[in-house]
Write an enzyme that holds these catalytic residues in place. Sequence first.
Site, short mmCIF file in Angstrom:
data_model
loop_
_atom_site.label_atom_id
_atom_site.label_comp_id
_atom_site.label_asym_id
_atom_site.label_seq_id
_atom_site.Cartn_x
_atom_site.Cartn_y
_atom_site.Cartn_z
N TYR A 1 -0.35 -1.87 -12.23
CA TYR A 1 -1.77 -1.70 -12.57
C TYR A 1 -1.92 -1.00 -13.93
O TYR A 1 -2.85 -0.21 -14.14
CB TYR A 1 -2.51 -0.95 -11.45
N ARG B 1 2.69 -1.70 -6.05
CA ARG B 1 2.92 -0.41 -6.69
C ARG B 1 4.29 0.19 -6.36
O ARG B 1 5.00 0.67 -7.25
CB ARG B 1 1.82 0.55 -6.21
N CYS C 1 -14.32 4.96 -28.36
CA CYS C 1 -15.59 5.69 -28.42
C CYS C 1 -16.24 5.78 -27.04
O CYS C 1 -17.25 5.13 -26.77
CB CYS C 1 -16.51 5.03 -29.42
N GLY D 1 0.75 -1.25 0.00
CA GLY D 1 0.00 0.00 0.00
C GLY D 1 0.78 1.29 0.00
O GLY D 1 0.19 2.36 -0.11
C1 LIG Z 1 -3.25 -5.17 -4.20
C2 LIG Z 1 -2.79 -5.76 -2.94
C3 LIG Z 1 -1.50 -5.51 -2.45
C4 LIG Z 1 -0.55 -4.54 -3.11
O1 LIG Z 1 -0.92 -3.22 -2.93
P1 LIG Z 1 0.05 -2.04 -3.43
O2 LIG Z 1 -0.69 -0.81 -3.14
O3 LIG Z 1 0.25 -2.24 -4.90
O4 LIG Z 1 1.32 -2.14 -2.67
C5 LIG Z 1 -1.09 -6.17 -1.32
N1 LIG Z 1 -1.92 -7.04 -0.66
C6 LIG Z 1 -3.16 -7.30 -1.09
C7 LIG Z 1 -4.00 -8.25 -0.35
C8 LIG Z 1 -3.64 -6.68 -2.24
O5 LIG Z 1 -4.89 -6.92 -2.65
#
Ligand SMILES: *Cc1c(COP(=O)(O)O)cnc(C)c1O
Length: 421
Positions: free
Chosen positions: A373, A278, A344, A240
Amino acid sequence: MSFSVEYNNDELYMEKVAVKEIADSVGTPCYIYSHSTIEKNFNSYLNSLAEIDPLICYSTKANSNLAILKLYSNLGAGFDIVSGGELKRVLLAGGDTSKVVFSGVGKTDSEIEAAINADILFFNIESVDELHAINRVAISLNKKAPIAIRVNPDIDPKTHPYISTGFKKSKFGIEIASSIDVYREASKMEGINIIAIDAHIGSQIFELSSFNDSLQKLTDLADALIKENINIRYIDIGGGLAITYSKDETPPSMEEYAGIVIKHLKGKPYRPVIEPGRSLIGNAGIMITKVLYTKDGSEKNFIIIDAAMNDLIRPAFYNSHHEIIPVKQNENETRTVDIVGPICESGDFLATDREFPVVAKGDNLAVLSAGAYGFVMSSNYNSRPRAAEVLVKGDSINIIKEREKFEDLISGEKIPDFLSK
Ligand SMILES: *Cc1c(COP(=O)(O)O)cnc(C)c1O
């Protein structure tokens, strides 16, 4: 944080390759990823957290190309997967399944069976129903399934609602207040082996206080479970961490983030598992595209490019900002434009009301921070073949996914006999 590309004599480079050379030889639209940035970002996690010996489980869904997974596997990463398809990718890439964690609210029996047979590290269980399903499948295989319960710590990560996952009203995880009871229930199950707790509160998080609060709740819960002789060995803190999309954003540094994690976990009997996606690969990739047309209206000016929302859906889906720059830097005056694709739909834009230097038909543009993503969320809408993907290492250009052909799009489609007269 670097964007993995820079100008050299007005030409945009990724490592030692001119982006223009890739546009000309591979065509556009095309995703390109920097090997050295991927490596650097991964090692930055490892080094900053070294004193607590983290297991970094790359979030496969951020970019699941086999070459990318192989690269992470070579770096020593584990993987966070969210489907049986991602498990198959990890296996094909030679990933070490003893470092795989399996998240997701809707695991099917066959996905559960495949993961148990692959001897993954643990399941992140998202509901009591799922706990029963995993217990049942494990017993039928004469095995014990290692598990964590994904708890929902009820924390507002202050990010886009579509990527917030740790709210009480979110579909993810089990409310932390009731999770102790679920652990107690799980501890009596013949097919279940409790080894961890897990949370993932959302994505693109800038607020270190959100991570801090989540970690506090997780360690408190783990300590309480240990007192009840429930053997917690890992704390999975999810992913995250935010990255830079817009030049003027400053996400927390790796040192600041690591400082919080270390503060909560140093000296504790739990090995940390982290699931970044990410922040490992987002800024390691860009998408390159070509200007097809420019068009001036009385209200708006448009740059029409050969990439569209089917190639990169984040602007349309989350209203997200991506920096866009010309592949050949120019000193032209800037104007306010919308940068749009050929699809479109009015939502088919990559930028709106952006100050952008004047460009002409045939010029290449680079859409930054597209490594996570990006390609994985692409589709064939408007019967558009998906883009090619390239891994750049030093001066080498390596195609890691061929551009789709029209034949790929219609594969599996059938016209029933009664229509063919
Ligand atoms: C998508 C996801 C992540 C990764 O999140 P990032 O923001 O890309 O670091 C980690 N754990 C779970 C369970 C996810 O669904």
